[in-house]
Design an enzyme around this catalytic site. Sequence first.
Site, PDB file in Angstrom:
ATOM      1  N   THR A   1     -32.567   3.687 -22.943  1.00  0.00           N
ATOM      2  CA  THR A   1     -31.711   3.060 -21.927  1.00  0.00           C
ATOM      3  C   THR A   1     -31.259   4.093 -20.900  1.00  0.00           C
ATOM      4  O   THR A   1     -31.309   3.852 -19.689  1.00  0.00           O
ATOM      5  CB  THR A   1     -30.490   2.412 -22.601  1.00  0.00           C
ATOM      6  OG1 THR A   1     -30.941   1.345 -23.447  1.00  0.00           O
ATOM      7  CG2 THR A   1     -29.517   1.862 -21.567  1.00  0.00           C
TER       8      THR A   1
ATOM      9  N   HIS B   1       0.840  -1.196   0.000  1.00  0.00           N
ATOM     10  CA  HIS B   1       0.000   0.000   0.000  1.00  0.00           C
ATOM     11  C   HIS B   1       0.877   1.249   0.000  1.00  0.00           C
ATOM     12  O   HIS B   1       2.104   1.177   0.098  1.00  0.00           O
ATOM     13  CB  HIS B   1      -0.920  -0.008   1.220  1.00  0.00           C
ATOM     14  CG  HIS B   1      -2.002  -1.041   1.138  1.00  0.00           C
ATOM     15  ND1 HIS B   1      -2.998  -1.164   2.079  1.00  0.00           N
ATOM     16  CD2 HIS B   1      -2.251  -2.015   0.209  1.00  0.00           C
ATOM     17  CE1 HIS B   1      -3.810  -2.158   1.745  1.00  0.00           C
ATOM     18  NE2 HIS B   1      -3.370  -2.691   0.624  1.00  0.00           N
TER      19      HIS B   1
ATOM     20  N   GLU C   1       1.433   3.575   2.198  1.00  0.00           N
ATOM     21  CA  GLU C   1       2.253   3.783   3.388  1.00  0.00           C
ATOM     22  C   GLU C   1       3.497   2.891   3.366  1.00  0.00           C
ATOM     23  O   GLU C   1       4.602   3.317   3.734  1.00  0.00           O
ATOM     24  CB  GLU C   1       1.441   3.488   4.650  1.00  0.00           C
ATOM     25  CG  GLU C   1       0.202   4.366   4.797  1.00  0.00           C
ATOM     26  CD  GLU C   1      -1.054   3.745   4.209  1.00  0.00           C
ATOM     27  OE1 GLU C   1      -2.137   3.965   4.776  1.00  0.00           O
ATOM     28  OE2 GLU C   1      -0.947   3.027   3.186  1.00  0.00           O
TER      29      GLU C   1
ATOM     30  N   THR D   1     -38.873  39.467 -29.078  1.00  0.00           N
ATOM     31  CA  THR D   1     -39.697  38.632 -28.201  1.00  0.00           C
ATOM     32  C   THR D   1     -39.182  37.218 -28.250  1.00  0.00           C
ATOM     33  O   THR D   1     -38.527  36.806 -29.211  1.00  0.00           O
ATOM     34  CB  THR D   1     -41.171  38.626 -28.651  1.00  0.00           C
ATOM     35  OG1 THR D   1     -41.251  38.090 -29.976  1.00  0.00           O
ATOM     36  CG2 THR D   1     -41.769  40.013 -28.598  1.00  0.00           C
TER      37      THR D   1
END
Length: 380
Positions: free
Chosen positions: A327, A55, A57, A220
Amino acid sequence: MKQEKTDEKYMRRCLQLARNGQQLAKPNPMVGAVIVSKEGRIIGEGYHVCCGKGHAEVNAFASVRKEDEALLREATVYVSLEPCSHYGKTPPCADLIISKGVRRVVCGCIDPFAEVQGRGVKKIREAGIEVTVGVLEKECLELNKRFITYNTHKRPYVILKWAETESRLTNTPFNTTTDTPFNTTTGLSPLPLPHREGSNHRDTPEEICILNSTEESVTTCTNNSAVAYIGNLPSKNYQPLIISTPFTKMLVHKMRAENDAILVGKTTEELEQPQLTVREWSGPNPEKLVLTSQPTKAGEYATPAEVLSHLYAEKKQSLIVEGGAKTLQSFLDAGLWDEIRIESAPFTVNEGIEAPKLPDNIRVIKVEKYVNTIVTYERV
């Protein structure tokens, strides 16, 4: 420099390092770690490179030079995600941190994984080490939103993605001094228009007229519905409606490389036979799935819920839904989505398949302006 600013500076470095694990760390989260001496010098750093390996660390401590090991006793460890506290494919990182005897640990956010969820922080604190949690928490959560959604909602992170034409105002839109139709290439921004980030306000068609034209040119503007199209209508001589540019197409392929699965509806599959690969980027192809009312083979599913159940069981943490409109709308109607990405092109067509209707509970999180405009929304 105040401690808060110092912590943020090193946490940003953790986030920068963590992104290097985007492809190989899955299904584990992306994590970065930085070790800083009492004098404010980085003496070690690392990130989670590959699932099943050390990991962040572990790699950070391994990078500390022998002559700097004496500095660990007064050092601070910064890590973007709470250190693990359990035995998996590797030993607990919390135990490693405790064994090094560091003075302080700063975590970006708590790990939502069931076997951690605050236990790593608790273990480190009980060992007498000061722990600060929540530095750049939002950024740290965002980095691993797929992992977090998978562990908290028990389903993949779902991205709804489509490309659409510029919106047309139906009926007679308005009168101008030049008698120019409002939906021509005069610079009208595509709907939905993400004009005010952080605001719940949505532009109405008449407001869009003013925002994208001069007041002198607009006399408009009636409150008519705006229609955007995502494809051509099915026909004997059907051809796909090309909306993306070569550059935005490349971005789509990059996005595919970053996610685990991709889905289209049966009609899209039969009409267009999309490859749904990352051929214009680098990375793994996502798993291809098809939504159909009558599944007959592997990779076909009848409902959005069935799709997500399959992916969750396979430990796939993210899904891109690319279309078609029916979908995409089925995921919207079921509330099974986390992010919506819409690419809008600056042209219109007279007819086609209408784009899905956006829900009300969204807000803009990102706007990318190229030739086309890409707007990303999240749920609020």
